[in-house]
Design an enzyme around this catalytic site. Structure first.
Site, PDB file in Angstrom:
ATOM      1  N   ARG A 175     -37.680  32.472  31.807  1.00  0.00           N
ATOM      2  CA  ARG A 175     -39.011  31.936  32.093  1.00  0.00           C
ATOM      3  C   ARG A 175     -39.471  31.103  30.902  1.00  0.00           C
ATOM      4  O   ARG A 175     -40.015  30.012  31.057  1.00  0.00           O
ATOM      5  CB  ARG A 175     -40.024  33.064  32.395  1.00  0.00           C
ATOM      6  CG  ARG A 175     -41.462  32.559  32.389  1.00  0.00           C
ATOM      7  CD  ARG A 175     -42.499  33.450  33.045  1.00  0.00           C
ATOM      8  NE  ARG A 175     -42.275  34.864  32.971  1.00  0.00           N
ATOM      9  CZ  ARG A 175     -42.437  35.642  31.889  1.00  0.00           C
ATOM     10  NH1 ARG A 175     -42.857  35.121  30.755  1.00  0.00           N
ATOM     11  NH2 ARG A 175     -42.186  36.925  31.932  1.00  0.00           N
ATOM     12  N   TYR A 224     -54.828  13.193  45.649  1.00  0.00           N
ATOM     13  CA  TYR A 224     -53.947  13.936  46.548  1.00  0.00           C
ATOM     14  C   TYR A 224     -54.725  15.145  47.089  1.00  0.00           C
ATOM     15  O   TYR A 224     -55.395  15.851  46.325  1.00  0.00           O
ATOM     16  CB  TYR A 224     -52.726  14.396  45.738  1.00  0.00           C
ATOM     17  CG  TYR A 224     -51.788  15.273  46.512  1.00  0.00           C
ATOM     18  CD1 TYR A 224     -50.988  14.742  47.517  1.00  0.00           C
ATOM     19  CD2 TYR A 224     -51.696  16.627  46.249  1.00  0.00           C
ATOM     20  CE1 TYR A 224     -50.123  15.548  48.233  1.00  0.00           C
ATOM     21  CE2 TYR A 224     -50.832  17.445  46.959  1.00  0.00           C
ATOM     22  CZ  TYR A 224     -50.055  16.895  47.955  1.00  0.00           C
ATOM     23  OH  TYR A 224     -49.200  17.701  48.664  1.00  0.00           O
ATOM     24  N   ASP A 247     -52.060  11.301  37.264  1.00  0.00           N
ATOM     25  CA  ASP A 247     -51.002  11.690  38.197  1.00  0.00           C
ATOM     26  C   ASP A 247     -50.209  10.421  38.512  1.00  0.00           C
ATOM     27  O   ASP A 247     -50.703   9.517  39.179  1.00  0.00           O
ATOM     28  CB  ASP A 247     -51.639  12.301  39.456  1.00  0.00           C
ATOM     29  CG  ASP A 247     -50.603  12.817  40.452  1.00  0.00           C
ATOM     30  OD1 ASP A 247     -49.473  12.299  40.456  1.00  0.00           O
ATOM     31  OD2 ASP A 247     -50.948  13.725  41.232  1.00  0.00           O
ATOM     32  N   LYS A 263     -41.247  13.962  44.740  1.00  0.00           N
ATOM     33  CA  LYS A 263     -41.305  12.634  45.320  1.00  0.00           C
ATOM     34  C   LYS A 263     -40.222  11.734  44.689  1.00  0.00           C
ATOM     35  O   LYS A 263     -39.065  12.013  44.828  1.00  0.00           O
ATOM     36  CB  LYS A 263     -42.718  12.074  45.161  1.00  0.00           C
ATOM     37  CG  LYS A 263     -43.834  13.095  45.525  1.00  0.00           C
ATOM     38  CD  LYS A 263     -43.817  13.561  46.956  1.00  0.00           C
ATOM     39  CE  LYS A 263     -44.682  14.783  47.219  1.00  0.00           C
ATOM     40  NZ  LYS A 263     -46.065  14.711  46.773  1.00  0.00           N
TER      41      LYS A 263
HETATM   42  C1  LIG Z   1     -47.119  15.651  46.464  1.00  0.00           C
HETATM   43  C2  LIG Z   1     -48.101  15.318  45.429  1.00  0.00           C
HETATM   44  C3  LIG Z   1     -48.648  16.314  44.598  1.00  0.00           C
HETATM   45  C4  LIG Z   1     -48.305  17.768  44.767  1.00  0.00           C
HETATM   46  O1  LIG Z   1     -46.962  18.011  44.482  1.00  0.00           O
HETATM   47  P1  LIG Z   1     -46.102  19.205  45.143  1.00  0.00           P
HETATM   48  O2  LIG Z   1     -44.779  19.026  44.520  1.00  0.00           O
HETATM   49  O3  LIG Z   1     -46.126  18.998  46.629  1.00  0.00           O
HETATM   50  O4  LIG Z   1     -46.763  20.484  44.756  1.00  0.00           O
HETATM   51  C5  LIG Z   1     -49.540  15.924  43.625  1.00  0.00           C
HETATM   52  N1  LIG Z   1     -49.902  14.627  43.473  1.00  0.00           N
HETATM   53  C6  LIG Z   1     -49.412  13.655  44.264  1.00  0.00           C
HETATM   54  C7  LIG Z   1     -49.855  12.247  44.049  1.00  0.00           C
HETATM   55  C8  LIG Z   1     -48.500  13.959  45.260  1.00  0.00           C
HETATM   56  O5  LIG Z   1     -48.034  12.983  46.060  1.00  0.00           O
END
Ligand SMILES: *Cc1c(COP(=O)(O)O)cnc(C)c1O
Length: 379
Positions: free
Chosen positions: A46, A98, A170, A195
């Site tokens: 961890r 998001y 982000d 993504k």
């Molecule tokens: C998908 C996404 C998240 C969340 O990520 P997860 O891996 O699904 O927890 C946060 N910000 C953006 C812009 C996203 O597209």
């Protein structure tokens, strides 16, 4: 070294034990110690794991940051960043975040005494107006989904730093290949590696990258204390995905622009939202702070019935949430990704019932366009 070289090599030296060119999946929970307090840098998985550490070194290099931390999901990464705050603190966030971030803030973190204001971060004066004496973080996403709103990262960073407030960005939609927020003076970069970084729709993960040593130390403490770490196999999948990030992003960008230009000329399409089109209200800003426009776009079909017909008629494009994978995904923001946003707020942002979002993949672009054409033909 250049970006593509770093993506393939940083953190990924041949395995010292065997010469394996690929970082092994260290599928282990603990590490045997030679004696009390005598170990090889790893004690418990961890706290740290060699496969995860390789990914963290790699992502730090790609974002041009000193430190990176990998988490079990993008949401776990965002939750860890929010854990840098304490009860009573206030956060200014973008209004087009998001949906999962909005849900975490409103339905979990508010109960711990954090408060949030949502601003149209495309307008600096709105960000400024939302600031309070107890604002301890500005949290933005750019471009923001689904109408691809762009926030001026360096302008918001300057505003944040006047108040000694950190700025978190982000960067999921652009990936470090097209946008590097730390170079634009943001303090914290967040990714859903699910993504573009992973890029193959086969793993969920998240990451935080930053430069400040004190913030990094605290974040490392939180990563270990709260424990939402990325597992070794998932870390390995992201490492593998990142090797082709440069090649994939170039193709997402080419295909994204071609699809956007095609749809913009299409008689059944009322409007296309893509930062690479000169018709995008922030095209100039996009050109300034990004080095490409990526594969995310949305377009207006005019009504819910039309959107439904398009989504039902596509054959190559898959109807699904998520984005950033090699395959083209198509979705309906109003009822899928943004269903939790109240209707009047949806209307204010431009998330109409006729809006369709596409994550343009890296298939042959003629095939993507032909599929969209036949689907629009049914409208
Ligand atoms: C998908 C996404 C998240 C969340 O990520 P997860 O891996 O699904 O927890 C946060 N910000 C953006 C812009 C996203 O597209």
């Amino acid at each position: 070294m250049g970006f593509a070289t770093d993506a393939i090599h940083v953190g990924q030296e041949p395995d010292p034990a065997t010469g394996a060119i690929i970082v092994p999946i260290y599928q282990t929970s603990t590490f045997v110690q030679e004696g009390l307090g005598k170990h090889k840098g790893y004690e418990y998985a961890r706290t740290s794991n060699p496969t995860r550490a390789a990914l963290e070194r790699n992502l730090a290099a790609l974002e041009g940051g000193r430190f990176a931390f990998a988490f079990a999901s993008g949401m776990a990464a965002i939750n860890a960043v929010m854990s840098l705050l304490k009860g009573g603190d206030h956060v200014v966030a973008g209004r087009s975040l998001y949906g999962g971030s909005f849900r975490l803030f409103e339905r979990v973190l508010k109960d711990f005494g954090l408060s949030f204001s949502y601003a149209n971060t495309c307008r600096l004066e709105e960000v400024e107006r939302a600031l309070r004496p107890n604002t301890r973080l500005i949290f933005i996403e750019t471009p923001a989904n689904p109408v691809m709103e762009i926030t001026d990262i360096s302008a918001v960073a300057a505003l944040a730093h006047e108040r000694a407030t950190p700025l978190a960005v982000d960067n999921t939609f652009m990936s470090p290949y097209f946008q590097r927020p730390l170079q634009l003076r943001a303090d914290i970069v967040i990714h859903s590696t699910t993504k573009y970084l992973n890029g193959h729709s086969d793993g969920v993960g998240g990451a935080v990258i930053l430069n400040d040593a004190a913030l990094a130390e605290r974040l490392k403490f939180i990563q270990n204390a709260a424990g939402a770490v990325l597992g070794p196999f998932d870390s390995w999948l992201v490492l593998r995905g990142v090797k082709t990030l440069a090649a994939r992003m170039l193709q997402h960008d080419r295909n994204g622009l071609a699809v956007a230009e095609h749809l913009a000329r299409h008689s059944r399409v009322k409007k296309v939202h893509y930062p690479g089109l000169p018709s995008h209200p922030q095209h100039e800003l996009a050109k300034r702070q990004m080095t490409g426009f990526g594969g995310m776009l949305s377009f207006e079909t005019g009504s819910f019935a039309n959107a439904k017909t398009v989504l039902k008629s596509v054959r190559l494009c898959s109807l699904a949430e998520s984005l950033g994978g090699v395959e083209t995904l198509i979705s309906h923001p109003a009822t899928m990704t943004h269903a939790s946003v109240p209707e009047d707020e949806r209307n204010r942002i431009g998330i109409t019932d006729g809006l369709v979002r596409i994550s343009v993949g890296i298939e042959d672009v003629e095939d993507i366009i032909a599929d969209l054409d036949q689907a629009l033909g049914s409208v």
